[in-house]
Design an enzyme around this catalytic site. Structure first.
Site, PDB file in Angstrom:
ATOM      1  N   ARG A  21       9.920 -22.386  22.079  1.00 54.85           N
ATOM      2  CA  ARG A  21       9.554 -24.251  22.930  1.00 54.85           C
ATOM      3  C   ARG A  21      11.715 -24.857  22.492  1.00 54.85           C
ATOM      4  O   ARG A  21      11.768 -24.661  21.350  1.00 54.85           O
ATOM      5  CB  ARG A  21       8.716 -24.934  22.246  1.00 54.85           C
ATOM      6  N   ARG A  72       8.384 -26.459  13.211  1.00 52.88           N
ATOM      7  CA  ARG A  72       8.233 -27.083  13.641  1.00 52.88           C
ATOM      8  C   ARG A  72       9.596 -25.677  14.827  1.00 52.88           C
ATOM      9  O   ARG A  72      11.162 -26.623  14.484  1.00 52.88           O
ATOM     10  CB  ARG A  72       9.192 -28.277  13.801  1.00 52.88           C
ATOM     11  N   GLU A  80      -1.432 -29.776  11.932  1.00 47.98           N
ATOM     12  CA  GLU A  80      -2.381 -29.584  13.264  1.00 47.98           C
ATOM     13  C   GLU A  80      -1.831 -27.905  12.985  1.00 47.98           C
ATOM     14  O   GLU A  80      -0.685 -27.615  13.102  1.00 47.98           O
ATOM     15  CB  GLU A  80      -2.114 -29.970  14.521  1.00 47.98           C
ATOM     16  N   SER A 122      -4.867 -26.240  18.513  1.00 48.18           N
ATOM     17  CA  SER A 122      -5.345 -26.513  19.528  1.00 48.18           C
ATOM     18  C   SER A 122      -6.575 -26.124  20.390  1.00 48.18           C
ATOM     19  O   SER A 122      -5.790 -25.429  21.065  1.00 48.18           O
ATOM     20  CB  SER A 122      -3.784 -27.347  19.996  1.00 48.18           C
ATOM     21  N   ARG A 174       2.726 -21.898  11.075  1.00 47.10           N
ATOM     22  CA  ARG A 174       2.582 -22.555   9.764  1.00 47.10           C
ATOM     23  C   ARG A 174       1.586 -22.407   9.049  1.00 47.10           C
ATOM     24  O   ARG A 174       1.004 -22.862   7.868  1.00 47.10           O
ATOM     25  CB  ARG A 174       1.496 -23.783  11.304  1.00 47.10           C
TER      26      ARG A 174
END
Length: 425
Positions: free
Chosen positions: A264, A279, A351, A354, A391
Site C-alpha cells: 500500500r 505503517r 488497530e 478490521s 503490528r
C-alpha cells in the site's frame, strides 16, 4: 456495488442510506441515466419483437409464393433490414449508457447496516468490550527501540534496497515473523478454514470486485506494462477466487485463510508512524475470508471476529473491540468491528484487524451467487485480518519487554520460535 434497480426506483432511499456515512450524495444524474436505460430496454424489446414477427411473415410468404423475389417480399426484407439497423443502433447506445451507469455506481460505497452505530467520524465509534490487562509503567520502550536494540530489523540499509517505509527483518526478527505466520495459519486451520496462497499480483477486475477500484487507485502500486497491481490485501484475490460462480449452498459457509504480502502507498499518512512496523508500504498479513448465506452473515460476522480475537487471546495481548460508526466505515463494508491491540509506548490501543461484513456489495461487483430455495441471489462476503503480522510483532515486543532488555515470547509461540525469550546476542 449497489443495486441499479433500487437507484432507479427509489433514489431518495439510496441517498438517505448513503448520507449516514457523513456526506450528502446527489443521485439525480445517475437516476436519470437509469431511467433512460430502462426506456431503451423497452424500446429494444419492442423492436426485437417486431423484427421477429416480420421475419416469420417473410418466411411464411417465401414458402407460399412462387415468386421468391416479389416486390412485396423485397419491401418486407428492406423493412427488416431497417429494424436490424435500428436495433444495432439502440444496442450500441444501451452498451455505452450501461458502461457510464456502472462507472458511476462503482464509485458509490456500500450501505451501512441498520445495526451500525450512527456517527460522523472515529470519535463516535463504540467500544464493545476489552480483554486483558494493559501494561502501564514508566520507562517503557517503543517497539522500534526494542527492535533496533535487539537487531530485529534494519530500516536504514533497506532504503538502499528500495525507499523509506520498507523494512528488512533480520535474525530473530525474521524468525519471529515466520513463527507468527505459521502459528496463525495453524490455529485457523484447526477451526475449519481452507488455506489458500493466492498471487501477489492481481488484475484490475479483481480490485474492482473487492471495492479497491476505482476509488483507491492512488493507494495501490501498479505494474506499468501490464494490467496487474500489487495486491493491497488478500481480501482482493479471495473475493475474485469465486468470481462469476454460483456456489452450492450445501458447502456454505466457505471459510478461507490466506497468508500474503500486502502493498500500500499509504498516501496522505506521512508523518504518522514513520518509525517501526505500524505503517509500511509492504507488510505481511494472515487474512480470514467467508462466503455466507445472506440470512446467516450476521452470525458469520461474529464468528469471524471471534476467530481473530482468539489469536490475540492466545498471544496474551490486551485488546479491545470497537464497533465502527457509519461515518468511519470502510468503502465496501456494511458493518465493521475493529480489533485494537494495546501498545504501551503509545499508551493507547491501535488497530490490528478490521472484521467486516460486506453483505452482497462485493458479490454484486464480482457476480458471485448462490441458490436459496431454488432462487439465485447474491452471496454475502466477510473478511478480517487474523492478524496483521507486523503490528502483532510490535505488540509482542512492547507488551513482552523485560527490564533486562529481553522480550518474553508468548507461550503458544515458543514451539514455533524455538526460544522463550528474545535476547541481545
Amino acid at each position: 456495488m449497489l443495486d441499479q434497480r433500487l437507484i432507479r426506483e427509489n433514489p431518495s432511499l439510496v441517498e438517505k442510506k448513503l448520507s449516514t456515512r457523513g456526506k450528502n450524495v446527489d443521485l439525480s444524474q445517475i437516476h436519470e441515466l437509469t431511467i433512460e436505460s430502462k426506456e431503451l430496454d423497452i424500446e429494444l424489446c419492442n423492436l426485437q419483437s417486431e423484427s421477429k414477427k416480420l421475419s416469420k411473415l417473410i418466411g411464411s410468404m417465401i414458402n407460399n409464393l412462387e415468386d421468391k423475389n416479389s416486390k412485396q417480399i423485397i419491401e418486407l426484407k428492406n423493412k427488416g433490414n431497417e429494424y436490424k439497423y435500428k436495433i444495432s443502433e439502440y444496442e450500441e447506445k444501451k452498451r455505452n449508457l450501461d458502461t457510464q451507469i456502472k462507472s458511476e455506481i462503482l464509485r458509490l460505497p456500500n450501505f451501512p447496516s441498520d445495526n451500525t452505530p450512527l456517527g460522523k467520524d472515529e470519535t463516535n465509534n463504540l467500544q464493545l468490550r476489552k480483554w486483558g490487562d494493559p501494561l502501564t509503567s514508566d520507562n517503557l520502550r517503543s517497539h522500534w527501540e526494542i527492535g533496533e536494540k535487539l537487531n530485529l530489523f534494519d530500516s536504514l540499509r533497506t532504503t538502499k534496497i528500495s525507499k523509506s517505509r520498507f523494512i528488512t527483518l533480520t535474525g530473530d526478527g525474521a524468525r519471529l515473523e515466520r513463527a507468527l505466520i505459521n502459528f496463525m495459519l495453524d490455529t485457523h486451520l484447526k477451526k475449519g478454514y481452507l488455506e489458500l496462497m493466492p498471487p501477489a499480483l492481481v488484475n484490475s477486475e479483481s480490485l474492482q470486485g473487492s471495492g479497491q477500484l476505482p476509488k483507491f487507485a492512488e493507494e495501490s502500486f501498479k505494474c506499468s506494462n501490464d494490467d496487474l497491481w500489487l495486491s493491497p490485501t488478500a481480501e482482493v484475490p479471495l473475493t475474485a477466487f469465486h468470481k462469476e460462480d454460483i456456489i452450492d449452498p450445501k458447502i456454505l459457509p466457505l471459510k478461507y485463510v490466506a497468508y500474503s504480502p500486502c502493498f500500500r502507498r499509504e498516501a496522505g499518512s506521512y508523518g504518522r508512524d514513520t518509525k517501526g512496523l505500524i505503517r509500511l508500504h509492504q507488510f505481511n498479513k494472515v487474512e480470514l475470508f467467508w462466503y455466507s448465506e445472506p440470512s446467516k452473515s450476521l452470525e458469520a460476522h461474529n464468528n469471524l471476529t471471534a476467530d481473530a480475537e482468539d489469536i490475540l487471546k492466545k498471544l496474551n495481548l490486551p485488546y479491545r473491540v470497537v464497533d465502527i460508526c457509519t461515518g468511519d466505515l470502510g468503502f465496501s463494508s456494511s458493518r465493521t468491528y475493529d480489533l485494537e491491540v494495546w501498545l504501551p509506548s503509545a499508551n493507547s490501543y491501535r488497530e490490528i484487524s478490521s472484521c467486516s461484513n460486506c453483505e452482497d456489495f462485493q458479490a454484486r461487483r464480482s457476480s458471485i451467487r448462490t441458490k436459496i430455495d431454488k432462487k439465485t441471489s447474491y452471496i454475502h462476503t466477510l473478511n478480517g485480518s487474523g492478524l496483521a503480522i507486523g503490528r502483532t510483532m510490535a505488540a509482542i515486543l512492547e507488551n513482552g519487554q523485560r527490564s533486562d532488555g529481553s522480550v518474553k515470547v508468548p507461550d503458544v509461540l515458543i514451539p514455533y520460535f524455538g526460544e522463550s525469550h528474545i535476547k541481545n546476542g
